[in-house]
Design a protein around this motif. Sequence first.
Motif, PDB file in Angstrom:
ATOM      1  N   LYS A 105      10.923   6.105   3.304  1.00 15.19           N
ATOM      2  CA  LYS A 105      10.679   4.779   2.736  1.00 15.19           C
ATOM      3  C   LYS A 105      11.630   4.406   1.737  1.00 15.19           C
ATOM      4  O   LYS A 105      12.415   5.320   1.113  1.00 15.19           O
ATOM      5  CB  LYS A 105       9.287   4.990   2.147  1.00 15.19           C
ATOM      6  N   ASN A 128      -0.478   7.115   4.519  1.00  9.95           N
ATOM      7  CA  ASN A 128       0.881   7.038   5.303  1.00  9.95           C
ATOM      8  C   ASN A 128       0.477   6.360   6.538  1.00  9.95           C
ATOM      9  O   ASN A 128       1.518   5.550   7.100  1.00  9.95           O
ATOM     10  CB  ASN A 128       1.044   8.471   5.803  1.00  9.95           C
ATOM     11  N   GLY A 171       3.836  13.262  -0.983  1.00 12.79           N
ATOM     12  CA  GLY A 171       2.220  13.028  -0.465  1.00 12.79           C
ATOM     13  C   GLY A 171       2.206  14.358   0.594  1.00 12.79           C
ATOM     14  O   GLY A 171       1.016  15.080   0.517  1.00 12.79           O
TER      15      GLY A 171
END
Length: 437
Positions: A394, A343, A403
Amino acid sequence: MAYAGPYNLQGINYQKEEWFAKVVTKGYYISDVFLGFRKYPHIIIAVLRREGGKAWIMRATIDSDIFESFVKRAQMGRKGDAFLVNEKHELQTSPRFGGHAMEDMELPFRVEGRFQGVRIQELTVSHRSYLYGWTWLENKDWLLVIREDPEDELRPLFEAEYLIWVLLASGVMVIVAGTIAVSTAVVRRLEKTEREKAELDANLTQSGKMAALGKMAAGVAHEINNPLAIIREQAGWIKDLLEEEEIRKVPQYQEIADSVHRIEHHVERAKNVTHRMLGFARRMEPAMHAVDVSKLVAETAQFLKTEALLRNIDIRLDLADGLPATNSDPTQLQQVFLNLIDNAIDAIGKNGQITITTRLDQDKNEIAAIFADSGCGIPADKLDKIFDPFFTTKKPGEGTGLGLSIAFGIIEKLGGRITVTSTVGTGTTFTVFLPAS
Ligand SMILES: Nc1ncnc2c1ncn2[C@@H]1O[C@H](COP(=O)(O)OP(=O)(O)O)[C@@H](O)[C@H]1O
Ligand SMILES: [Mg+2]
């Protein structure tokens, strides 16, 4: 003349009566109590009204019982008395002790004509002391007389009043002091509880969301896995067919082969996602080992070194030596660290730096792994969403939004916690706290 009532008064001429003359000159008239031809004590009230050059007189007859009940309300206590007399000292209402309406009443005080206000005097009547009060009524020459027995009635009253004052004066002090002390304590307690509740709520909400979404994710993953398996099988079948002689000669052979290859590639990608979703859902029981966090961070950073180099991102490590071990699942912990560094690289894009620090918080007996990046930062209104499953900023295909939610679940399960601070345009810092063993 108009009349409403139980008697036949039609045609009676009142013009010569005393009240009629009075109402015409004074505008109103109130009679003394009299029996009249009704043979029942009553009074009459007459009012003059002029309207548009005409004069109207309204005359009403009122049972003296009615205003007697008003007067009696002024009687206080067991021996109190209240009554009305006219100028000639004729009773207009019946006193409580002796006498009836229209009888003569002997007053123990002298009344010389009308006066304003109230006269009060203590008087002795048949060897007893009484408190008398008297006043003229407005609009009518009647005297309202009120008699009280100060011995019986007022003393306890005064005593009670005195006692109340004493109690109030001392009580008020105690109450004020008590109230201040109690309310301060209560407010402090409330504030503390409120803070604890907010923290607990935030954790519970997050855990609840995870649990619900975990179930959903498991369902979705299973549902998608089946068609995915079929698609892969069918693609394999096409691939087999493509090996045959005749088909190899078809002009579009290469195009078909490429398509099949692409189908397989993307099925694989989708399978990866569902696999992660299932992992997230299942929350597999961790296999616990004594883990050296500094060592694990160094290893994990190694994985992403090439990627970082390509983007001119400098990964700096500031790792504490001789940290106590944490009892953890190293694979899962590594997944968390990977996600965080991944990230950070995404947030920087190109040219920047990531600093990873490990240290021991002796007071809390916790190990902290701090991931600070010089990336784009996270706006305040998004900070509480980043741990939600499927929250991503994203592009599709680049981020799944899983995540951080997986990381949150793993760290929670390992008995630690994960926090974040961020400034837009400056960077973001994630800190993973793990219990030292
Ligand atoms: N280091 C970071 N700097 C800025 N934003 C971040 C950082 N880490 C996470 N985010 C934000 O949190 C979102 C969720 O992250 P994550 O759960 O890992 O999903 P994904 O990376 O697939 O988008 C990201 O899309 C990004 O907007
Ligand atoms: Mg991510």
